[in-house]
Every structure is written in C-alpha cells, then in structure tokens.
Design a protein around this motif. Structure first.
Motif, short mmCIF file in Angstrom:
data_model
loop_
_atom_site.label_atom_id
_atom_site.label_comp_id
_atom_site.label_asym_id
_atom_site.label_seq_id
_atom_site.Cartn_x
_atom_site.Cartn_y
_atom_site.Cartn_z
N LEU B 24 11.76 18.78 -1.96
CA LEU B 24 11.65 18.83 -3.41
C LEU B 24 10.54 19.81 -3.73
O LEU B 24 9.55 19.89 -3.02
N GLN B 97 15.61 25.18 -8.61
CA GLN B 97 15.34 23.76 -8.37
C GLN B 97 14.60 23.12 -9.55
O GLN B 97 14.91 22.00 -9.95
N PHE B 100 16.96 22.17 -12.51
CA PHE B 100 17.77 20.94 -12.51
C PHE B 100 16.94 19.67 -12.33
O PHE B 100 17.36 18.59 -12.70
N LEU B 101 15.72 19.83 -11.80
CA LEU B 101 14.88 18.65 -11.64
C LEU B 101 14.07 18.33 -12.90
O LEU B 101 13.93 17.17 -13.27
N ARG B 116 25.47 16.25 -16.51
CA ARG B 116 24.50 16.91 -15.61
C ARG B 116 25.18 17.36 -14.32
O ARG B 116 24.86 18.42 -13.78
N PHE B 120 25.20 21.13 -13.13
CA PHE B 120 24.59 21.43 -11.84
C PHE B 120 25.51 22.31 -10.98
O PHE B 120 25.07 23.28 -10.36
N VAL B 153 18.06 19.22 -0.81
CA VAL B 153 17.73 19.01 -2.23
C VAL B 153 19.01 18.78 -3.04
O VAL B 153 19.08 17.88 -3.87
N ARG B 154 20.00 19.62 -2.80
CA ARG B 154 21.24 19.51 -3.57
C ARG B 154 21.92 18.17 -3.30
O ARG B 154 22.40 17.52 -4.22
N THR B 156 20.58 15.32 -2.29
CA THR B 156 19.81 14.23 -2.90
C THR B 156 20.08 14.16 -4.41
O THR B 156 20.27 13.08 -4.98
N HIS B 157 20.10 15.33 -5.04
CA HIS B 157 20.31 15.39 -6.49
C HIS B 157 21.72 14.89 -6.84
O HIS B 157 21.89 14.09 -7.79
N LEU B 161 22.83 11.58 -9.20
CA LEU B 161 23.68 11.67 -10.39
C LEU B 161 24.95 10.83 -10.23
O LEU B 161 25.40 10.19 -11.18
#
Lengths: 215, 215
Positions: B24, B97, B100-101, B116, B120, B153-154, B156-157, B161
C-alpha cells in the motif's frame, strides 16, 4: 512458440522443427523411422534430466550431451527450449485435449454447455496441477505467453461453450476471463505460495461459471 | 520483488535496496541528500536508456555506465532489474494507487462499491496501457509475477470492494478473476496482437463486474 505453421527448413533429419501442440489436436505428420527414433531418444534424455535436476535445469545443450548428439540436432528438432518442454508433455496434453474435444460427456460433446464448462474447468485445474512444473517452465520460456498453443485451444473451447450456453456479452473477452482462472502461474501461486487446496479452486470455478453465464 | 519489508544491508549509500512499491502506498522513508541525488541521477540515466533503446535493453550495467558509477551502486540501490524498472514507473504508480485509495469518488471512497469496481477497472486498463512496455519488462523479469506489489495492491482493493458489494462466493478467488482481466500481458496481447480497441476492453470490464456481482 507460434500458432502459425512452422516454415520448412533444410533440416538434415528430414523433419521440420517440431511444434508439438497444434491449436487443435490432429494426427501427427508421418516421420521417417530414423527421425522418430531420434526424437524418442532426445525426449528420453530430456525426461531423465527433468527427473534428476528439475525442469529449470533443462537446456538444449544438456539434452544434446545426454543423448550424445550435436546441439544443432536438438535445436532443429524442437525449435527452442519451450518447444522441447512442450514436447515432453505432448502425450498428456493430447490426451487432455482429446477428452474435451471428442471424449464422452459431460467433458466431451453431448452434455449441456454449462455442464461442459463446469467439467472443463475441473479437468483443466487437475491437468495443470499435475504438470505444473513443466508448464511453468514453458511459460517462463515463452516471450509471448498468450500465444502458446495450449492457451489458444482452451480459449477457443471456452468461447464455443459460452456461445452455446447463450451467455451473451463479449464472448471473446469472457472466454479470456475464464481462461485466466485456469492459468498455471495463478494456480501455482495459490496452491504453492498461498497453500490453497485444489478443491477450493474447483469450487471457485463452478461458482465463477454460474456467475459468468448468469444462472 | 517481494511484499515483505527489505532487510537492512551495509549499504555504503546509507540506504536500503529500494522496494519502490509497497503493498500500500505510504510516505517514502527519508533519505540523505546525497543518496537522493544519486537516486535521481541513476533514474535519469535509466529513463534515457529506455527512451533511446526500449526497456528490453535496460541492464544494470548500462545504467551504471551511463551514470558513471560502479555496477554495485546500481544493484545496492534497486536490488535487481525488476526493482529498477518499477522505480522508473514509481511516480505514476503512486499517483494511480493514491487515486483509488484516497482520491475522489467514484474511483476513491464515497461511491457505491459496484460503481467503484467499475471505475477501478477503467482506470487500471488505461494505466496499464500507458505504461505497457515498462510493465511488461517488469513481468518478464519477475520470476514470481503474482507476488509483484502492484498486483497485490490491486487484488486487495478488488477483494475489499467485492466484499462491500456483497458479491458472496469466495471473495479471494473472485478478486483473482477480476485482477486477471486487468493483466498487462493480457491487455498487451489483445490490443497489440489482436488489434482490439481499449474501449472494447473497458466495455468488457463493466459487463464482467455486473456478472460477477450478479446484478
């Protein structure tokens, strides 16, 4: 490795550089008896090297040395290292492809398309898990991994079943999504690095099919 | 490249080998002024090499020569070639990053989760298309591409969602499916080898999200 036919060469064995997996399986072109013996000898040497040292140590040079032939013979026969690796799993890959193209239902023709999609994913997950190390080595070798013939076959098959299932949407892209789930690098990551059981991936496949075809 | 923290070294620059992308984004640790200048000089030399010869010709040795430093300095600073390549896209990757965070909705927090997810994918497709060549070079370099921090990261995001959207099912596996659609090697294959327009991939993403969350 490319899905276009190999171009003829002045190969002294009387064969073309091998493209062991066609986009769709078919009969292997006839070879001269000495060429076939030569091929078997090289593949036996390669299989021995893989068994002893692992696929990451398989080189064209090592195969040539182990089979007591010149390096050029190995290159002419298999084209490159990816071709050699694919030739090593050719037999099981053919059996796997024949099963979903021509075999009995629900994997082969005759079952409803959603049922075939389900069976295809389960069979593919097990096939990839069984041949994981060799397939990973092929992927690492191939500069354009999306052009690998086995991927092409899977994508074509998935697109056909999605169309038959009336899934709608952009069939080609949806087939890529399903094919991406059946990716040996992803499966290796999830089972080896993340410790997931193959059964969980199989359940995930059935759920994914249901969502994609909107059942 | 690994998502675990780098271990301290006896680096003569007073810095650790760089891990430019954390799982992150966060503030970059402070550096001594000379180390920062050194880093800038190396990255400028690397960027020049990429612009002149393409990322496939970027080597640690070439960067050292272009920046008139020893090869060891480049290795200590970036760890390996993948680290160097990631450092080159660090700035735009951070901006992406952060958007979107922490950025404004619908990409950032505040919009409904499905909205979202849609935003994304579109943003990611454009980000990957813009930095395609460098990101492809990173992938080819990385032996375990599923461990690359940007992928982590992607994933996890997307999992977050999907959970918020109440998608049900095996969230981790569904997130892998969505992340696999946002794969730079797939996007490169479809746009470059198959000639697909990015707009078609964007439409495909919106359709995929609708199916996966069962709307």
């Amino acid at each position: 490795m490319s899905v276009t036919p190999a171009t003829p060469t002045d190969d002294t064995d009387g064969v073309r550089p091998e493209r062991p997996l066609l986009p769709l399986v078919g009969p292997r072109p006839p070879e001269r008896a000495d060429a076939a013996r030569n091929r078997t000898r090289l593949l036996e040497a390669a299989a021995r090297l893989v068994a002893e040292c692992g696929p990451e140590h398989l080189t064209m040079e090592a195969v040539a040395a182990a089979a007591s032939v010149g390096k050029g013979t190995v290159f002419r026969r298999f084209g490159d290292r990816a071709g050699l690796l694919m030739a090593l799993i050719d037999h099981s890959e053919r059996r796997y492809q024949e099963a979903f193209l021509f075999g009995p239902p629900p994997l082969g023709p005759g079952a409803p398309p959603v049922r075939r999609l389900e069976a295809f994913g389960i069979t593919t997950l097990r096939h990839l898990a069984t041949h994981r190390d060799l397939l990973l080595a092929v992927e690492q070798e191939a500069s354009r991994r999306h052009d690998l013939p086995p991927r092409h076959v899977r994508h074509t098959h998935l697109a056909m079943l999605l169309r038959e299932a009336g899934a709608g949407g952009d069939t080609e892209l949806l087939a890529h999504t399903l094919a991406a789930y059946l990716d040996v690098t992803l499966i290796s990551h999830l089972t080896r690095q993340r410790g997931m059981a193959l059964g969980r991936l199989e359940d995930g496949w059935l759920d994914l099919v249901a969502r994609i075809v909107r059942r």
